[in-house]
Each structure stands twice: as C-alpha cells, then as structure tokens.
Design an enzyme around this catalytic site. Structure first.
Site, short mmCIF file in Angstrom:
data_model
loop_
_atom_site.label_atom_id
_atom_site.label_comp_id
_atom_site.label_asym_id
_atom_site.label_seq_id
_atom_site.Cartn_x
_atom_site.Cartn_y
_atom_site.Cartn_z
N LYS A 38 -62.61 -7.62 2.78
CA LYS A 38 -63.63 -7.25 1.81
C LYS A 38 -63.01 -6.78 0.48
CE LYS A 38 -65.40 -3.31 1.97
NZ LYS A 38 -66.09 -2.06 2.32
N THR A 39 -61.99 -5.95 0.59
CA THR A 39 -61.36 -5.42 -0.61
C THR A 39 -60.83 -6.55 -1.49
OG1 THR A 39 -60.73 -3.50 0.65
CG2 THR A 39 -59.65 -3.79 -1.46
N ASP A 221 -69.88 -0.96 -3.60
CA ASP A 221 -69.19 -1.07 -2.32
C ASP A 221 -69.70 0.02 -1.37
OD1 ASP A 221 -67.44 -2.01 -0.45
OD2 ASP A 221 -65.73 -0.86 -1.21
N GLU A 222 -69.51 -0.18 -0.10
CA GLU A 222 -69.97 0.77 0.93
C GLU A 222 -71.46 1.08 0.73
OE1 GLU A 222 -67.92 1.22 3.19
OE2 GLU A 222 -65.87 1.45 2.44
N GLN A 252 -70.68 0.66 9.86
CA GLN A 252 -69.76 1.69 9.37
C GLN A 252 -70.48 2.74 8.54
OE1 GLN A 252 -65.76 0.25 8.15
NE2 GLN A 252 -66.54 -1.78 8.65
N ARG A 600 -59.51 0.78 12.44
CA ARG A 600 -58.44 0.99 11.44
C ARG A 600 -57.11 0.48 11.98
NH1 ARG A 600 -61.29 0.51 7.85
NH2 ARG A 600 -62.78 0.05 9.48
#
Length: 720
Positions: A38-39, A221-222, A252, A600
């Site tokens: 995504k980043t 984002d998020e 998330q 993670r």
DNA sequence: AATATTCCCGTTTTT
DNA sequence: CGGGAATATT
C-alpha cells in the site's frame, strides 16, 4: 512526464496496484490488506499525480503519523518529482490551516496547542468553576466525554441539547466552562484542531472553495481510523471534484476508542456510488504460516467484509506460542530468543516486541538491559513529559502566547524565585478584580502593592519575561539556548548535583531536536516548532536506523514491519484488554489489534503468555487469551516453557538476590556479568531506591538500580 | 516558602 | 507498582 518515466512509476507493481496508481479522477477506494504494498502504491500515485496529472501543490496526502508523512515526502522526492506536494497528518494540517486562516476561523493567530496535561489542568479549573467536586466528576471521565462530543462535532450547546440526563447535562456545563477557559488562554486542544477545521469548512463556503481548489487530489491513508470530524473534513475538501482516494483496511481499525468510525470506510461506496474499488490482497511481507495464522484469527470477527489474503512467499517457520510460568520468565524467554536471532545474524532493527499496554515493556527492558542488547522504546512522548522539558517549553509558550496561563503558572516560580501559592492567589485575584489577564498585570507598570512583600519579586519576573521576549524571533535553537540560559533554568538545573537524571542533558537533547527540525525547515518559527512538538506521537520519535531492538504497543506498530516479532501478554483481560470494572470493551477491535501485530512479522512470529503475571505490584494468576485458541492447528507450534528454578527465583523478591545497600560505597570494586570489572563512582539514595554508578575500564559510566542489578561485590584479593 | 515524606489511588490504547 | 496530591517539617 514522459512515457518512460510513467513506466518507471509502475515498475514492479502488480495489476491492481497499477490501477490504483493510475486512477486519477474521481473517488477511489483502495482496500489494502497487510503487507500488500500500500505504501508503495500511495507514494507512486502521489508522484504520478504531481508530475503528470497536475502540479505538486494540488496534491494533498494525509497520513496517520508525522513519521509516515516525513517518509512519504522523502520517497516522493526520490521519484524525481518537483517539490510542493503536501503530506501531513490531519492534526498538523488543520493546525497549519487554522493559523493561516485564523481570522476566518476566529482563533488567535498565535494560538497554542494544548496537550493532554494542559487539558487536564484546565478541566480541573472548569470543574471548580462549576462548583463541582473532583471526586464525583473526575477529570479523566469528563475529559473522555468532552473529547467524544468534540469528535462528534458537538458544541457545548448542542451537546447539552442532545443529552437529557442530568449527569450529561452537568458535563455539558463543564464543557462550556472548559471552552471558555481555552478561549481565554488562546489554546486549542487536539480535538479542537479537527473540529474547528470541519466547522469552518462547513460554514464558510468561500474558504472551502478556496481550499478545494488548492487541494485538487486528496489522499487519506488509514481511512478506517478516521473519526467524524476527519471524515467531514475529507468529504468537504473534495465535495465538488470528488477526487478523494481513501486507502486502508477495515481489519486494521484499532482506534474506535478514540472516536474512529470503521463505518466510514465500510460506507465509502455508499458515499461515493461511482467510486472505483481496488483490492490489494497479495501479501509480500509474511511467510504463509504467519499470514494463515493471522487470517484465521481475524475470521473470528463476525462484523466483517470477507477478503482473501494470499502470498507466494515460502511456508516459513511455524508460528510459536510460548506459555511461561511467570512474566519474568516470559521476558527472559523473549530476550533469549532475541539474543539467539541476533547471534544468527538478524539485525536488531529487524526485531520488535509488541504489547497491549505500555507497562509491560518494563520486564522486557530489564532483561534486554541485563544482556546488553540495545533497544529503543517507542514512547517518545515521555521525553516531552519530563519536568525540565515541560519547563523549557512553558517559557516558550508564554512568550509566544502570554495568555497561556497554564504555562505561565508553571514557570512563575520555576526556577524558585520566592513566588509561592499565596502570592499567586493574590495575583490572580488582582487580575480578576481589575479585569485583566495575569500577564497583563505582570507586564503593566501598575500597582502591585496588593501583593505585599512579594510585589518586588513579581515585578522582577515581569521584567524577566520582557527580557526574554525578543528571543522568540530567533531561529528556534537559538531562542531555546537564550531562554534556558537567561531564565535561570540552566543555573537551577546545573546546581542539582549527583543526580542520575540529568535535566541539563535532556535540555541539550531538546535543543538538538530543535536544531534538527530547523535544518529540515529553515524558515520555521518558534511557534511552528512548538506546534510540531505538541503533535508528536510516540511512534514519531522512534529513531529507525541504529542497531536497536524496538519495543512498542500494538497500536504504535501499525504500518510497520519486522523480520522477527514477539507479542507478549496474550492473556485474557490483557489481550483482549478488559478493564477491571467494566465488562464492555470491543472484543472485535482487540482481535484486530492482535491481527495488526501478527501481520507485522515477516519471518518469525512468537506469541507468549505468562501463567502468573506481576502487574502493578502484584502477582496474579492469568488465563490464556481466547485468541490463542483461535489459531490454526497447522503451522503453529505450542511450547510449554520449562521453568528452571534458579537461585534467584528461590530467593524470591522479583526473582533477584537481595542486595544490601549498606555493602556499597564509593570505590567498591564490582563485577557485572556483561561489562566485567568496574568501580563504584557514586551512590544516589532516593526514598526507597538506591542507584549505583559504576565506571568501567573502557571509560564508560553506567547506572543501575541496586536492587535490580546483577552487580557483585569483588574483594581486592580476588582481583589479582 | 521550600522541601521531604507519606499516602492514596487508578488501573489502555494516542493525535 | 508508580505518580501525584496532601501533609509534615525545616
């Protein structure tokens, strides 16, 4: 931009990733599973928009943390895009815009951001002003209610109208008093930054139009962690052009407790019927076993959009569940494994330990320390919470915004200058009766005789502020140095001898931080730096690089990745967390939190629990987290940690041999299992703690709490 | 007025 | 257990 350059922006991307990068006009929702790149996508997309579709200044990207913003800004730069895009958190963006349009926003140009501490103090005042008792109306409780109201964009009047029961009505009164105090002091709290921005976007069409025209492509984002105010800001900024790209993952969403509404992302397609939807489901981060375990866990959530996570990565190692007897043993087991991994060549910076609550870090810190494994704790705010740091910042804040009485009262007798409680009370009442603010009384040459003998001291303090005032027009590092030097703080802290805590060193570090910031932002003012400092989060202050293992809460772990991940404290009531009194707690959110932590991990994932945990001074029997039982049978290895009974444990007392401080004096020779032979250079005896300072042959000085140290006395004849 | 000591309380996550 | 506030002491 040439075709070749666009190709470069797309290189190495899979099909859905490319679609997301190239979708320019109209709403776009990117549902991105963990580790799905995504980043990369949002960075390339920002670069694509800025270089090919429009000009950089029209691109706005909103990230969740300052750290993410900084990294994204840098990454875009390395893609050869002209500078000029805006990358910021919601809070920082709002602060900047509110200052820029302070007139429209009806806030003072020099407003300061009030942090949680300030807010607490103000709330206490507000509770007092409403003639309520702090025991019935605890600041913490009131704070939570008010914060929720602000996040829901309710003013005191609206909040009162929306709540009929007496208790909420009463809190509405406190809310109103608190707002009054804030406005008197020229302060905005965290929630205000968002709320004010949302309200002016709604109420001031001209300004809204202007900002929408400025930010023609907006990326949030998020998105799953946006609250009502942020949602409103995002929607209003893109009302006409509809160029809103939301990225995130409902699985998330972990900030419901702070007002985030997972419904915002779930309803995106309803809000924007013509939205393009891109799903990123291929995971490039984790091994199959790690991904499968996490995926299995998250399917336990019933209110959820199903999705398919998959990876081409290898099966990898089994996920390990380690059940230990005690929390000390858990910490030791984790430290053992970390040591082994480092020994096997894993970089310490690729290793992380996660926990649900900050207080769990201590046990791990102790064991790592004892083994000499370098670690960093993502708890940077703690630095800014130190007394000396707050003192210095309070001086700056008063000089920038003299109406800030919280800060003024903090420094009026710091360093001690003979202005005590009675004098302060008189000063306040003098201000009240003459209809002035305290700083106006201080600054004026008016009559201070009402203050009695202390009048001269108060007068002197007023003069001091006058002398310090010009400094705030200097670059921040110079302003800091000037103020630290001339306020008397330097002399005050320099006089404190034989302390382990060295306030001066911390102040130096603060100046270094300001210097670093100033290098990045050469034209920044003291005001901007203060704002920056107020909006820093824990995770922002983690210094990535250096060879250190990272310890952080599960919340702070969002968006990061590590080769080896340890999650400790998988116990019922801890993860999922449950407050002792109250039954509720969002168990689905807790599960998502665990999911975030697990995903993670790239290659090695270890989950641990202790059957007996030492928490707030008491050892308690625990029960295993239900989440452990939800893991798949395949690919998960359960380990019952054998409990070696050491001399330490037999000795009881936190598993350490008792140390008698009477045995220690300056000059005593000691041996440390890690650093070898050393000599005691000092002892600091606090209330119940004794700290030992030891110098080693290599010239290093180290300090231990005596009762926790592994130091042993060495007799002279042993040394030969 | 300033400092030292005791006591009591609350128990998460963070911009 | 640890921090902050209330209380005691100089």
């Amino acid at each position: 931009m040439t075709r070749v350059a666009v190709e470069r922006l797309l290189s190495g991307l899979n099909e859905p990733q490319r679609e997301a990068v190239l979708h320019a006009e109209g709403p776009l929702l990117v549902l991105a599973g963990p580790g799905s790149g995504k980043t990369r996508v949002i960075t390339r997309r920002a670069a694509y928009l800025a270089s090919t579709v429009t000009y950089p200044r029209h691109v706005l990207a909103i990230t969740f943390t300052n750290k993410a913003a900084k990294e994204m800004q840098e990454r875009v730069r390395t893609l050869d895009v002209e500078p000029g895009i805006t990358v910021s958190t919601f809070h920082a963006l709002c602060a900047r815009l509110l200052r820029q349009y302070h007139e429209a926003a009806n806030v003072p140009r020099n407003f300061t951001v009030f942090d949680r501490d300030d807010r607490r103090k103000l709330l206490k005042l507000a509770i007092e002003r409403c003639d309520l008792s702090e025991t019935n109306w605890t600041p913490a409780k009131v704070e939570a209610v008010i914060s929720r109201a602000k996040n829901a964009l309710q003013t005191p009047v609206e909040f009162s109208a929306a709540n009929l029961d007496w208790s909420m009505r009463t809190i509405a009164r406190v809310y109103a008093a608190y707002e009054q105090l804030l406005s008197e002091m020229g302060g905005l709290d965290f929630d205000d930054l968002l709320m004010r921005m949302a309200l002016i976007l709604e109420q001031q069409p001209a300004l809204r139009d202007k900002l929408e025209d400025r930010f023609r492509y907006v990326l949030v984002d998020e998105y799953q962690d946006t609250n009502a105010a942020q949602y409103k800001i995002a929607r209003l900024l893109t009302r006409d052009h509809q160029n809103l790209c939301a990225t995130g993952d409902p699985d998330q969403s972990i900030y419901g407790w702070r007002g985030a509404d997972i419904g915002n992302i779930l309803a995106f397609e309803r809000d924007y019927p013509n939205a393009k939807l891109v799903r990123l489901e291929q995971n490039y981060r984790s091994t199959k076993r790690i991904l499968q375990s996490a995926d299995r866990l998250i399917t336990g959530n019933l209110k959820r959009k199903a999705k398919t996570l998959w990876t081409q990565n290898e099966d990898g190692l089994s996920v390990r569940v380690i059940e230990c007897e005690t929390s000390e043993e858990e910490a030791q087991t984790v430290a053992d494994d970390i040591a082994a991994q480092i020994g096997a060549g894993v970089a310490p910076s690729e290793i992380a330990v996660f926990y649900r609550i900050n207080s769990l870090s201590r046990s791990v810190e102790e064991t790592l320390l004892r083994r000499g494994i370098v670690y960093q704790v993502a708890r940077g705010v703690e630095f800014y919470n130190r007394k000396e740091i707050k003192d210095v910042l309070a001086y700056l804040r008063v000089l920038v915004n003299p109406a800030d009485e919280v800060s003024l009262l903090r420094i009026i007798n710091m360093p001690p200058r003979g202005i005590g409680d009675t004098t302060i009370e008189r000063l306040e009442s003098l201000a009240r009766t003459t209809g002035r603010r305290v700083y106006e009384v201080l600054a004026g040459n008016g009559d201070l005789t009402a203050l009695g003998r202390s009048a001269a001291k108060v007068h002197q303090f007023g003069d001091l502020l006058g002398q310090l005032a010009p400094a705030i027009h200097q670059p921040t590092p110079r302003a800091l140095e000037f103020i630290v030097r001339h306020s008397g703080l330097h002399a005050h802290y320099a006089a404190e001898t034989n302390e382990i805590e060295t306030p001066l060193a911390n102040i130096d570090e603060l100046i270094s931080a300001a210097t670093e910031y100033h290098e990045d932002h050469p034209d920044s003012t003291v005001l901007q730096w203060l704002e920056h400092a107020a909006l820093l989060s824990d995770i922002d202050t983690v210094r990535g690089q250096n060879g250190a293992v990272t310890l952080m809460t599960l919340h702070a772990a969002k968006g990061l990745e590590f080769t080896c991940v340890y999650i400790i404290g998988l116990e019922n009531g801890l993860l999922p967390f449950r407050r002792p009194d109250d039954l509720l707690g969002d168990e689905e959110e807790e599960r998502r939190l665990c999911f975030v932590g697990m995903t993670r991990a790239k290659r090695r994932l270890i989950l641990s629990r202790a059957k007996y945990r030492l928490l707030r001074g008491q050892t308690e029997r625990t029960a295993r987290s239900p989440y452990l039982d939800e893991l798949p049978d395949d690919g998960v290895e359960w380990i019952e940690s054998k409990a070696p009974v050491t001399a330490r444990q037999k000795a009881g007392l936190h598993g350490r041999l008792p140390q008698d401080s009477a045995d220690w004096e300056i000059g005593t020779l000691v041996r440390h299992p890690l650093y070898g032979l050393g000599q005691v250079t000092g002892l600091t005896r606090g209330g119940r703690r004794t700290h030992v300072h030891v110098r080693f042959p290599d010239g290093s000085d180290r300090t231990w709490m005596l009762e926790f140290s592994d130091l042993q006395r060495v007799e002279f004849d042993e040394v030969e």
